[in-house]
Write a protein that holds these residues in place. Structure first.
Motif, mmCIF file in Angstrom:
data_model
loop_
_atom_site.group_PDB
_atom_site.id
_atom_site.type_symbol
_atom_site.label_atom_id
_atom_site.label_comp_id
_atom_site.label_asym_id
_atom_site.label_seq_id
_atom_site.Cartn_x
_atom_site.Cartn_y
_atom_site.Cartn_z
ATOM 1 N N UNK A 115 -4.574 66.153 39.861
ATOM 2 C CA UNK A 115 -3.721 65.618 40.922
ATOM 3 C C UNK A 115 -4.241 64.296 41.484
ATOM 4 N N UNK A 116 -5.175 63.639 40.802
ATOM 5 C CA UNK A 116 -5.738 62.417 41.360
ATOM 6 C C UNK A 116 -4.684 61.321 41.485
ATOM 7 N N UNK A 117 -3.902 61.122 40.444
ATOM 8 C CA UNK A 117 -2.889 60.063 40.508
ATOM 9 C C UNK A 117 -1.900 60.317 41.636
ATOM 10 N N UNK B 54 -11.420 71.265 38.679
ATOM 11 C CA UNK B 54 -11.835 70.350 39.740
ATOM 12 C C UNK B 54 -10.770 70.328 40.817
ATOM 13 N N UNK B 55 -11.170 69.835 41.972
ATOM 14 C CA UNK B 55 -10.218 69.552 43.041
ATOM 15 C C UNK B 55 -10.158 68.042 43.213
ATOM 16 N N UNK B 56 -9.034 67.568 43.746
ATOM 17 C CA UNK B 56 -8.761 66.133 43.744
ATOM 18 C C UNK B 56 -8.256 65.671 45.104
ATOM 19 N N UNK B 57 -8.350 64.383 45.340
ATOM 20 C CA UNK B 57 -7.818 63.844 46.580
ATOM 21 C C UNK B 57 -8.019 62.344 46.657
ATOM 22 N N UNK B 58 -7.675 61.794 47.797
ATOM 23 C CA UNK B 58 -7.901 60.370 48.056
ATOM 24 C C UNK B 58 -8.230 60.187 49.523
ATOM 25 N N UNK B 59 -9.107 59.214 49.795
ATOM 26 C CA UNK B 59 -9.517 58.885 51.159
ATOM 27 C C UNK B 59 -9.090 57.461 51.491
#
Length: 724
Positions: free
Chosen positions: A396-398, A578-583
């Motif tokens: 889910x990074x994108x 993995x887990x995903x995200x954005x800051x």
């Protein structure tokens, strides 16, 4: 009966998607909240068994050597100098203690004795006056001044990174330093121990009871079934309470010798010395890309430190192999053996510092290549795990980057140094968030009483993360009950052993074992009403199948009990989890003082099924605040002469205060990961810190053009950068 699950294959259709109660995922307030805010939730240091004595730890005043003698302590009942105490420090998740010889001091501040008295003040005074003689020896304390170890199993290389750097259109080759960090949990380490015959009971702050029970048994020299640990309420841990510490060992030994309960509570300064630190790091990042911003080379070299003989080393490069794609790659992991306090797991070991530095490097490469930092990341997200070719369990990074860019109004970002408001430079920064995911073996027992109330029992701990509430919601959802009809009992080693709290695996692992126990009870209810389990609906205390509906308590003639047993299986190896995200961060930098003020932060996260929206958001807020501290304020300083910790309290070790933290925004992406068991839930507690600091550091550069590569970015470093 026990319902057992080994996760060897994906579970595309989660049974929880077909439950009818509708409480799972909802923002239910903490079930134990009223107890905590009214002071009725008692912690380890508040235990007051009859005949309680007080112990105070005595610490070594040399960086290494031997204890030769310990003097008398007027006013104290006893001074206990025991090899079991001096040798058994914080051990994380290990089940056995160190093997070095007795009386060996390995770092300044190590516990070497405990002074016990009838009153705490008497014990404190006696400990301060105690005379200790040593045979000191010279040992290395500076990680940069020793030849490090390079364990073969921690190095990897694919292709030719040096050639990729030579042939690339754009490159980066820089070194970052991060300081040691402390967990600094709100509740200091404390233990209250008492014996009944040959059975030891210890009430303390522990994150993982099953392994801590084995550690304490090993330390004291008894069998695990002779130890009972109680940790119903724990005031934070962040890794520092994964295993036992000197307080537990000292209290147990003293209580056994004196035949009375003994309590040992560490001061804040002792917590800094004795609870393991996060290692400082030196990280070299090399990146190479073509004219379109496609990465051709990735290099990540890390130097960390620890005591001689300790197996743990900060896994700085843990996420580097799978976050971005590049044909040529090199990972280097080096360990300096020095006599500083023991290094161990602090919240998000590995990615907390590794991803932070790597995401700063990605930002710098984007500037060099003239590509938007978000776009550079999007162009380099792999379809499968690089090097191995394993599929991702989910990715889910994108989506997290695109969603965050829209929500944060990233399109308003201006080029470096071009936004000013009076004396303040204004900037925006971004970073990817990534954290490995795993399940840990876990067991739980659920009892459905004849009146339709349920009791959940597991030795899982709640360290402020919401375990009581989440496990109650899972049981309520699966059994069709209101949450207030479920009693959750945690933190007792007499209960079935759970995963414990740590590594972001606690909620998913222990939650799955609770679900399995409830699923076993569902099968028993189905047998009572005469249907298949799949045809059963439980909602609001009613049992329905077809056109038949009966009250649950009317159907029951006695208690029903189910046990759940989760084991990780083949999916741990067949896919990359993995887990995903954005800051995202917007900051202001004062042109004269170098002060950095964080104006706003946004986090977008994907962690599978969100089990409780309120507690999940709280975890992300805490992680983002951790990242802010890492970027701007937190640094554990060591004396270069003897390695002792200089910043030993919260006056000198600066964690963010209320005025430092702006309004934080958290958003969750809808995700259902089929490879992680029937809950489809993954870890979250540590994802919020991974990359948060990088977004702030990248925003500082966007604001004023200063790159800080020696964390934290304190005003003196900003001013020096502005002047140069």
């Amino acid at each position: 009966m026990t319902r057992h699950l080994k996760v060897d294959a994906p579970i595309p259709d989660s049974p929880l998607d077909h439950m009818a109660q509708g409480v799972l995922g909802k923002p239910v307030s903490r079930l134990e909240g009223p107890l905590k805010v009214t002071g009725r939730a008692t912690y380890a240091a508040e235990a007051r068994p009859e005949g309680l004595l007080y112990g105070v730890l005595v610490q070594a005043a040399i960086p290494a050597g031997k204890v030769l003698s310990i003097g008398d302590a007027p006013g104290a009942m006893v001074v206990i100098h025991d090899p079991r105490l001096i040798r058994y420090a914080a051990q994380g998740m290990a089940t056995e203690g160190p093997t070095a010889g007795p009386d060996e001091v390995e770092y300044m501040g190590q516990a070497i004795a405990v002074v016990v008295a009838e009153a705490l003040e008497a014990a404190q005074a006696a400990a301060q006056a105690l005379q200790v003689t040593y045979e000191a020896k010279d040992v290395p304390v500076d990680p940069e001044a020793v030849e490090p170890e390079r364990p073969e199993d921690k190095q990897s290389a694919t292709g030719d990174l040096d050639r990729a750097m030579q042939d690339a259109s754009h490159t980066l080759d820089q070194i970052w330093h991060t300081p040691s960090h402390t967990a600094a949990a709100m509740e200091p380490h404390a233990a209250t121990a008492e014996w009944s015959g040959d059975t030891l009971t210890v009430r303390a702050g522990y994150q993982m009871l099953a392994t801590s029970r084995e550690q304490l048994a090993d330390a004291v020299g008894i069998k695990p079934d002779q130890v009972r640990l109680l940790a119903p309420y724990v005031g934070g841990g962040f890794g520092s309470k994964l295993g036992i510490n000197a307080d537990s060992v000292a209290a147990a030994i003293a209580a056994q010798q004196l035949g009375r309960p003994v309590q040992v509570v560490m001061t804040r300064q002792q917590v800094f010395d004795l609870a393991h630190r996060r290692s400082e790091t030196r990280q070299r990042i090399r990146l190479a890309c073509d004219t379109q911003g496609k990465l051709t080379g990735i290099g990540h070299e890390a130097l960390v430190s620890n005591l001689p003989g300790v197996s743990f080393s900060e896994p700085v490069t843990q996420a580097t192999p799978f976050t971005y794609q590049a044909a040529h790659r090199q990972i280097v992991h080096a360990i300096a053996r020095v006599h500083r306090s023991c290094a161990g797991s602090v919240r998000a070991p590995g990615e907390a510092v590794g991803a932070t530095v790597f995401e700063c490097a990605m930002d710098e490469l984007a500037e060099t290549a003239g590509i938007d930092p978000v776009e550079l990341r999007l162009r380099n997200i792999p379809d499968t795990e690089p090097c191995t070719g394993r599929p991702f369990s989910s990715h889910k990074l994108a989506e997290a980057l695109r969603e965050g860019a829209a929500r944060f109004n990233w399109s308003d970002r201006r080029p470096t140094g071009q936004r000013r408001e009076g004396d303040w430079y204004i900037g925006m920064g971004v970073a990817s968030a990534v954290r490995v995911n795993s399940l840990i073996e876990s067991r739980a027992r659920v009892t459905l009483q004849a009146d339709g109330r349920a009791i959940v029992e597991t030795d899982m701990t709640d360290i402020g993360t919401g375990s009581y509430t989440i496990l109650g919601q899972i049981a309520a959802e699966t059994l069709g009950l209101a949450v207030d009809r479920v009693e959750v009992r945690l933190g007792d080693s007499d209960f079935p052993p759970a995963s414990g709290s740590g590594g972001s695996f606690g909620a998913a692992s222990s939650g799955t074992s609770v679900y399995l126990a409830c699923a076993e009870i569902r099968s028993q209810i189905a047998a009572l009403i005469g249907c298949d389990e799949a045809d059963l609906t439980l909602q609001n205390g009613q049992v329905r199948t077809g056109n038949v509906s009966r009250p649950l308590d009317a159907l029951l003639t006695g208690e029903l009990t189910g046990d759940g047993h989760l084991e990780p299986g083949k999916t741990e190896d067949t896919v990359r989890q993995a887990t995903w995200g954005s800051h995202w961060a917007e900051i202001a930098v004062n042109r004269w003082t170098g002060e950095v003020r964080v104006r706003r932060m946004l986090g977008v996260f994907a962690c599978g099924r969100v089990l409780n929206e309120k507690t999940a958001r709280s975890q992300c807020l805490g992680g983002m605040t951790f990242g802010l501290g890492m970027a701007l304020t937190e640094a554990m300083a060591h004396d270069p002469r003897d390695g002792h910790i200089v910043t030993r309290d919260l006056a000198e070790y600066h964690i963010p205060c209320h005025a430092d933290v702006p309004p934080l925004e958290v958003h969750f992406l809808t995700e259902s990961d089929t490879y992680v068991g029937p809950l489809h839930a993954k870890g979250l507690g540590e994802l919020g810190i991974c990359g948060a600091g990088a977004a702030i550091l990248n925003a500082i550069h966007n604001a004023c053009g200063v790159r800080v590569r020696e964390l934290p970015a304190t005003p003196d470093k900003i001013i020096a950068g502005l002047q140069s």
